[in-house]
Design an enzyme around this catalytic site. Structure first.
Site: not given
Ligand SMILES: [Zn+2]
Length: 560
Positions: A86, A107, A170, A316, A360
């Site tokens: 991400t 990340n 965020d 996920h 992604h």
């Protein structure tokens, strides 16, 4: 005769007037088709094939069929760096650049200078604005080395253009909105509020405060989560609903519909991220941002960057073949259609430009692949660090030569290597070269490992050019590891259930790229395009400077 003369003059004048008119139309057509508002939509973990695999679930009035039918689709768009996660994805989309240049190489990464793990938007110098959750707001874009397309829009308009970022995550809000944003807001799962940080402002604007006061999460929970389509669509397009390899998010027993979300009302604001209501919450926030900031109602172009995080949480936990995933996309389709209707009514049809892509894609769950006789496996990055340190402990009684294994990259402890290389032991000199060789020959014997690559000496390894380019595009001395472990297809480090992404394989790196609205052609292309092409294409559309580190190209077929 006089009459004829008069008619002649009149028709000449009319023709002249027409010509004038045509000229002015012509000059308008050749000038840029400047949108009033650009809406950047990133769907976190959207595989390209969802556009087509789930077609039967999409409505004619929904978002996907409208974007596909009336806009332009680049059907072969790929990520060209590693890891496909991400933080790096949002950075690439908005900078048109790669981790080797923009610096967001994951990340999280081990920082070789600071000697600690860093989170991509971590900034300990700022504070939370909008809730009492202290850590949730210690965030800013300061770790991003280059400008974003949104920064360039701010500069080009002498900071008159408004730029707002919105996401559950965020990093999905901060990186797209860039350094010079008017605001970036994300969801605090502790309080159920949208928050920001003191990097941007001292207090939330009125529209965000009003949104938070409505406690929308509780009203979404009250609806619970059941199927939105007829049951036979799930059985024909998906795996079984209940599987032992799915994660148990909503209780300790079930991984199947219906889910009783009302149980979490007023108690647990984190669960909404695992439901399609996370998308609805974001669409509502987007509408309020447009109203509150008057986006699309200025003399210059404004920019709203939205990132839908829930598809990633759902992916996920339940995987790409789950009922939850199909239901998520069917509902997201409706929510996107709803957002387009809203934009038509407020900004005006053809007065705004939308692009939709993903940070992604994502892999199938390993056990789902295995039960269908396809190659797959589970791997645990964390265990590997201890194993590797164990090799040197046994031979040399040195236990900390590997500092971290993160996103399949092995980070060596260079201070320790400097120290130990002075001492020649019974097995010869223990220098960096020897350490790398020992680790490589240890790892390469493992069944799930395809290759181990020395990141500073990429030319040493016989490696397909595509993977070599991806690794080259990702190397940054301060934030990268020393060795990259390339796993075999279908192998992932993702705990005991569910799935993840991050590899170079097509299932993780083939993403959708749709364009729609002002300045956009109707059509499709199978030409290979790159995630880094998005920002340069936007720069061309808006006639503004490309972001400082952009390496992508303009996808000319997309633009009128
Ligand atoms: Zn993810």
């Amino acid at each position: 005769m006089k009459k004829i003369m008069l008619l002649y003059v009149l028709s000449f004048l009319t023709a002249f007037a027409f010509a004038q008119n045509n000229n002015s139309t012509a000059s308008k057509n050749t000038s840029p088709d400047q949108p009033k508002l650009v809406i950047g939509i990133v769907v976190d973990q959207m595989r390209w094939d969802y556009l087509y695999r789930f077609q039967d679930a999409y409505q004619p009035t929904g978002g996907f069929k409208r974007l596909l039918g009336e806009g332009f689709t680049c059907d072969n768009t790929f990520i060209n760096y590693l890891p496909s996660v991400t933080g790096a994805g949002h950075a690439c989309i908005y900078t048109g650049s790669v981790p080797a240049i923009h610096g967001i190489n994951g990340n999280n990464w081990w920082d070789n200078n600071l000697k600690k793990m860093m989170y991509c938007v971590q900034d300990d110098s700022v504070k939370t604005v909008g809730s009492n959750t202290q850590d949730a707001g210690k965030m800013s874009p300061k770790n991003l080395y280059v400008t974003t397309i949104t920064d360039e829009l701010r500069i080009a308009s002498n900071f008159q253009s408004k730029v707002i970022g919105l996401s559950i995550k965020d990093r999905g809000s901060i990186l797209p909105a860039g350094h010079a944003a008017n605001g970036a807001y994300w969801y605090d799962a502790q309080s159920g509020n949208f928050i920001t940080s003191t990097y941007y402002m001292k207090a939330l604007p009125e529209w965000v405060r009003a949104l938070n006061t409505r406690k929308l999460v509780d009203s979404f929970y009250a609806k619970n989560w059941d199927l939105s389509l007829s049951k036979n669509l799930y059985t024909s397009l998906c795996d079984a609903d209940e599987n032992s390899y799915e994660s148990k998010i909503f209780d300790t027993v079930h991984t199947g519909f219906p889910y009783q979300l009302a149980l979490f009302t007023g108690k647990d604001y984190s669960k909404i991220a695992y439901t399609p209501y996370g998308n609805d919450l974001l669409v509502e926030a987007a509408k309020k941002a447009i109203e509150g900031e008057q986006l699309g109602n200025h003399t210059v172009t404004d920019f709203l960057a939205i990132s839908f995080s829930s598809p990633d949480y759902i992916g996920h936990a339940f995987g790409p073949n789950s009922w939850e995933m199909l239901d998520n996309y069917s509902r997201l389709d409706v929510s996107l259609g709803n957002l387009l209707d809203y934009l038509d009514n407020t900004v005006g049809k053809n007065k705004y430009t939308v692009f939709l892509t993903a940070d992604h894609a994502g892999a199938h769950i390993p056990e789902y692949l295995q039960k269908n006789k396809l190659p797959a496996g589970r791997w645990e990055d964390k265990d590997i660090k201890n194993e590797l340190n164990g090799i040197f402990e046994k031979e040399y009684s040195i236990s900390d030569l590997v500092t971290a294994v993160n996103d399949y990259a092995v980070y060596l402890n260079h201070d320790e290597i400097e120290y130990v290389k002075q001492f020649a032991g019974p097995l010869g000199k223990l220098d960096e070269e020897k350490i790398k060789n020992m680790i490589t020959s240890y790892l390469i014997k493992k069944e799930m490992v395809l290759q181990v690559v020395d990141l500073k000496n990429l030319n040493r390894n016989p490696l397909p050019q595509k993977i070599r380019d991806m690794l080259n595009n990702s190397y940054t001395p301060v934030r990268s590891g020393d060795l990259e472990i390339i796993m075999k297809s279908g192998v992932m480090s993702s705990g005991k259930t569910g799935m993840t992404h991050g590899a170079w394989y097509n299932y993780d790196t083939h993403i959708p790229l749709l364009w729609y609205g002002a300045g956009i052609n109707q059509g499709h292309s199978f030409i290979n395009t790159d995630m880094a092409d998005i920002a340069p294409t936007l720069a061309a559309l808006l006639h503004i400077q490309m972001p400082s580190g952009a390496v992508g190209k303009v996808i000319t077929e997309v633009l009128k």
